[in-house]
Design an enzyme around this catalytic site. Structure first.
Site, short mmCIF file in Angstrom:
data_model
loop_
_atom_site.label_atom_id
_atom_site.label_comp_id
_atom_site.label_asym_id
_atom_site.label_seq_id
_atom_site.Cartn_x
_atom_site.Cartn_y
_atom_site.Cartn_z
N CYS A 120 0.85 -1.19 0.00
CA CYS A 120 0.00 0.00 0.00
C CYS A 120 0.89 1.24 0.00
O CYS A 120 1.82 1.34 0.80
CB CYS A 120 -0.91 -0.01 1.22
SG CYS A 120 -1.85 1.52 1.42
N GLU A 150 2.99 -5.82 8.55
CA GLU A 150 3.37 -4.42 8.30
C GLU A 150 4.50 -3.98 9.23
O GLU A 150 5.40 -3.24 8.81
CB GLU A 150 2.16 -3.51 8.48
CG GLU A 150 2.47 -2.05 8.16
CD GLU A 150 1.30 -1.12 8.39
OE1 GLU A 150 1.55 0.06 8.70
OE2 GLU A 150 0.14 -1.57 8.28
N CYS A 219 -3.90 5.20 8.47
CA CYS A 219 -4.39 5.53 7.14
C CYS A 219 -5.83 6.06 7.19
O CYS A 219 -6.58 5.81 8.13
CB CYS A 219 -4.27 4.33 6.20
SG CYS A 219 -5.60 3.13 6.31
#
Length: 332
Positions: A120, A150, A219
């Site tokens: 992403c 992540e 995000c």
């Protein structure tokens, strides 16, 4: 608002209709919900790669954390593996949306593999911030969940020993640094907004000199979905969150709903729902994590409609128009 009503046979008397009618259930459906721009991009990368290279196309780790999505891509020719050494020589490989350590694309290049990065772009932004923090001579305090892909990918962007993980406010108290140390902080993109704020405040209180990122790392999709649940949950007795147990953003939605006073359940498919959950429930909230497709939302509504007379209400708290570019190999 869309309402559905049970049908009755022609000529049925009112007593029959009343006894046979399903009890009403008001369903508040959060918007936004489901796929975010990063997930849309990652799935499209896999689908385009399969068309470009032909199957099989290998994907290191689940492309996104949703079994329904992964199974659908597997049926089209994607092969999911956990490590690069499981990818045969000459096969194309895609890195998942969660990001990977720098060593992974380096190893793929060394083997001569064609690779595509589905990380992403908002995660990639955190990677670049980590590099800049280290270049500035700071040690990074990273707020995240140990073992999450992540987190592993972000730690793999900087030299070993230059980043320290904290998961809770309590972790801040045990950090072995002083107010004389050059420090900065970054966060995983899929965390609880409220929990992360509390940890950041604890860091700033203990280390007033700590350097903050220019903008919040959590995000937009994670923040928006949590904000939507905060609106619908207080109006409900039960919130259903469609998502996977290894999906950080989905698990955070369950926590947010519970903190707002509603019962909450994480479900992967409609078949996970038990009719007993609806006892005493007149208003139900429904949302989906950023890796869950809208198809599963409709599946859940269909299952609820087996037991109740469902009235749907969309509760819109934000509009999302974010679109991310594809890798240059697949553009066009």
């Amino acid at each position: 608002m869309n309402a559905t009503f049970p049908s009755a046979p022609c000529g049925a008397d009112s007593a029959f209709i009343q006894s046979d009618a399903l009890a009403p259930l008001r369903v508040l459906i959060a918007a936004p919900r489901g796929f975010c721009a990063g997930v849309d991009r990652a799935i499209e990368i896999v689908e385009r790669a399969i068309r470009l290279y032909g199957p099989p196309v290998y994907v290191r780790h689940e492309i996104v954390h949703n079994r329904f999505v992964v199974d659908g891509l597997r049926a089209k020719g994607a092969v999911f593996v956990e490590e690069l050494d499981e990818v045969p020589d000459g096969a194309p490989v895609i890195f998942s949306a969660h990001g990977v350590p720098k060593s992974v694309p380096d190893a793929a290049t060394a083997r001569g593999l064609d690779w595509l990065d589905a990380t992403c772009p908002l995660v990639s932004k955190v990677h670049r911030q980590a590099e800049r923090q280290i270049e500035a001579g700071r040690h990074i305090i990273f707020i995240g969940h140990k073992g999450h892909p992540e987190v592993i990918g972000t730690f793999g962007q900087v030299p070993e020993g230059t980043m320290t993980l904290v998961e809770t406010v309590e972790d801040v108290a045990s950090l072995p640094f002083t107010q004389e140390d050059a420090l900065g902080f970054l966060t995983q993109t899929t965390l609880s907004v409220d929990d992360t704020h509390a940890i950041i405040e604890a860091l700033k209180e203990r280390f007033p000199q700590i350097h903050a990122p220019r903008a919040e790392d959590i995000c937009y999709a994670t923040s928006n979905r949590q904000a939507a649940v905060k609106v619908i949950a207080p109006q409900t007795q039960l919130v259903l969150v469609i998502g996977a147990p290894n999906s950080s953003n989905s698990m955070r939605l369950v926590e947010v709903a519970e903190r707002c006073g509603a019962q909450a359940h994480l479900v992967q498919r409609a078949t996970d729902i038990e009719e007993s959950w609806l006892e005493g429930v007149t208003t139900l909230g429904l949302t989906a994590g950023a890796s869950a497709p809208e198809e599963l939302v409709r599946e859940v509504i269909a299952r609820l409609s087996q037991w109740r007379q469902v009235t749907e209400e969309q509760v819109v708290t934000a509009q999302e128009n974010m679109v991310f570019k594809l890798p240059r190999q697949l553009a066009g």
